[in-house]
Design an enzyme around this catalytic site. Structure first.
Site, PDB file in Angstrom:
ATOM      1  N   HIS A 102      21.848  81.512  63.535  1.00 17.51           N
ATOM      2  CA  HIS A 102      21.382  80.130  64.150  1.00 17.51           C
ATOM      3  C   HIS A 102      21.209  79.166  63.272  1.00 17.51           C
ATOM      4  CE1 HIS A 102      17.523  81.750  62.807  1.00 17.51           C
ATOM      5  NE2 HIS A 102      16.966  80.740  63.240  1.00 17.51           N
TER       6      HIS A 102
ATOM      7  N   CYS B  63      14.749  90.098  70.285  1.00 13.99           N
ATOM      8  CA  CYS B  63      15.333  88.718  69.419  1.00 13.99           C
ATOM      9  C   CYS B  63      14.995  87.763  70.652  1.00 13.99           C
ATOM     10  CB  CYS B  63      16.731  88.884  69.186  1.00 13.99           C
ATOM     11  SG  CYS B  63      17.330  87.294  68.525  1.00 13.99           S
TER      12      CYS B  63
ATOM     13  N   HIS C 261      24.218  88.885  68.632  1.00 17.51           N
ATOM     14  CA  HIS C 261      23.173  89.032  67.584  1.00 17.51           C
ATOM     15  C   HIS C 261      23.574  89.530  66.193  1.00 17.51           C
ATOM     16  CE1 HIS C 261      18.894  89.992  66.343  1.00 17.51           C
ATOM     17  NE2 HIS C 261      19.365  91.008  65.926  1.00 17.51           N
TER      18      HIS C 261
END
Length: 347
Positions: A169, A70, A116
Site C-alpha cells: 500500500h 491485516c 497481501h
C-alpha cells in the site's frame, strides 16, 4: 477504469478503482465503529519557517498486526477489514489515523492490490496502470479542496523504513501548505530561470541524458537516472521526457509506457544486493507542483525512488550531519550506483 465511491461505518470515504466497467461494489461495512476523532494540528516553526503536524492520536494506530488480522486485506471468511468487499483491484480510503485532517488537510491510504503477500513490483502492467489512474484521480479531486495546497503520493516499503502494515500500500497526503522540499525546488527553478532563461528541470534531464553515466534506463517517454548529487546510497529519479507540472497533465503515451519503466526500476531495486538478500526497503515519492504556485508551469513532475540500505545488512542512518544540519554524506558514488542498477536489469 470504473470508480465507485462509498462510505465506511464511521463515515470515512472509500473508493474502489476497477479495471472492469461491470464491477459491482455494494458491500457494506458492518463493523461497529465510532466516528473518527483526530487531534491534528499544524504548527509553524518560527526559526526554520517550516510547518510541523502534531497528531497525538496516531499513537494508537495499528502496529504490525499478524497477516490474518491485516486491515488492508478484503473482508472475507468472517473477518471484517477496512475494505468491505471480498476482493478488489485498487482501493483508496481516508486514513483512520491521519496526520492531517479537516482544515489541516487530508490523508488517504492506497491499497495497490488485494494480495497481501505481493509487492508493487509483483503487479502486472495493467494493475500498475490502474494505480497510476488512481493517483491521478485523487490528485485531481484533492486539488478542488480549498484547504489543500499540494498533493503528495508516495509508498513506504519495508520495516526498515518504518512501515507498520505489511500489505502492499501507499499513502496520499494533501497538505494545507507548500512543503519545504518543494519550496526549495521552486526557488532553485526561479533562480535558474532568472540566471539562464531556461527551465531547471529540463536542463537537469538534458544533462543526465547527454552525459549518460548516471542513466539507469530510458524509454520513449521516460528517463530514469541517479542524480548527480544523490543524497541516498541508491537513489533514482524518474522523469517524463515531456515536462508537465503534475500527474493530471501526463500525456496518454507517457501513461501507457509508465508501468513498464516503473516495474523494471522496482525489480532492479530488489536485485541490488543479490538474490538472497531480503526485499529492498524503499521510499517512492511523486513530486508535483503546488496548485496555487505562481510559477507552477516551470515545475517538473517526477518520481524519486531511494533506499536507506547502503550495503547488504547495513543501513544509512541520518545521524549528526544529516539530522542536525541537513547535510547528507553519501557513501556510494552516484556513478557506481547507476552502474549497479544497469547490471541488474531484468533478463
Amino acid at each position: 477504469m470504473k470508480k465507485t465511491s462509498t462510505r465506511l461505518a464511521d463515515g470515512r470515504e472509500l473508493l474502489y478503482y476497477d479495471s472492469r466497467d461491470d464491477a459491482v461494489r455494494d458491500a457494506v461495512d458492518r463493523r461497529p465503529l465510532d466516528p473518527v476523532s483526530t487531534t491534528s494540528e499544524v504548527r509553524r516553526d518560527p526559526l526554520l519557517g517550516d510547518s510541523v503536524a502534531i497528531a497525538s492520536h496516531r499513537q494508537g494506530r495499528t502496529y504490525h498486526p499478524p497477516a490474518d488480522e491485516c486491515p488492508l486485506c478484503p473482508s472475507r471468511d468472517g473477518r471484517l477489514s477496512e475494505i468491505p468487499a471480498a476482493d478488489y483491484d485498487v482501493a483508496v480510503f481516508e486514513n483512520r489515523f491521519p496526520s492531517l485532517a479537516g482544515d489541516c488537510g487530508r490523508c488517504e491510504v492506497v491499497c495497490f492490490t488485494s494480495d497481501h503477500d505481493a509487492s508493487f513490483a509483483d503487479l502486472s502492467e495493467e494493475q500498475t496502470a490502474l494505480v497510476l489512474e488512481a493517483w491521478t484521480d485523487r490528485t485531481a479531486e484533492l486539488a478542488e479542496l480549498p484547504q489543500v495546497e499540494q498533493v503528495f503520493c508516495f509508498e513506504n516499503r519495508g520495516a526498515e523504513i518504518g512501515v507498520t502494515l505489511g500489505h502492499p500500500h501507499g499513502q496520499i497526503y494533501a497538505y494545507p501548505f507548500v512543503t519545504p522540499r518543494t519550496a526549495l525546488m521552486l526557488r532553485s527553478a526561479a533562480e535558474h530561470r532568472a540566471r539562464t532563461g531556461r527551465n531547471l528541470f529540463d536542463d537537469i534531464v538534458g544533462r543526465e541524458r547527454a552525459e549518460g553515466a548516471r542513466v539507469v534506463l530510458e524509454g520513449e517517454h521516460w528517463v530514469a537516472f541517479v542524480p548527480y548529487a544523490a543524497h541516498w546510497p541508491y537513489e533514482v529519479h524518474l522523469y517524463p521526457r515531456q515536462r508537465v507540472p503534475d500527474l493530471r497533465a501526463l500525456e496518454d503515451a507517457a501513461r501507457t509506457e509508465f508501468p513498464q519503466i516503473y516495474l523494471e526500476l522496482l525489480r532492479r531495486f530488489d536485485r541490488i544486493f543479490g538474490e538472497a538478500a531480503p526485499p529492498t526497503p524503499y521510499v517512492a515519492a511523486w513530486h508535483q507542483a503546488p496548485f496555487r504556485a505562481v510559477d507552477r508551469s516551470d515545475f517538473g513532475l517526477h518520481l524519486e525512488l531511494f533506499t536507506i540500505r547502503r550495503a547488504s545488512g547495513k543501513l544509512k542512518f541520518l545521524a549528526g550531519s544529516e539530522s542536525g544540519m541537513s547535510v547528507f554524506i553519501n557513501d556510494v558514488p552516484p556513478e557506481t550506483a547507476a552502474e549497479r542498477l544497469r547490471e541488474v536489469a531484468s533478463e
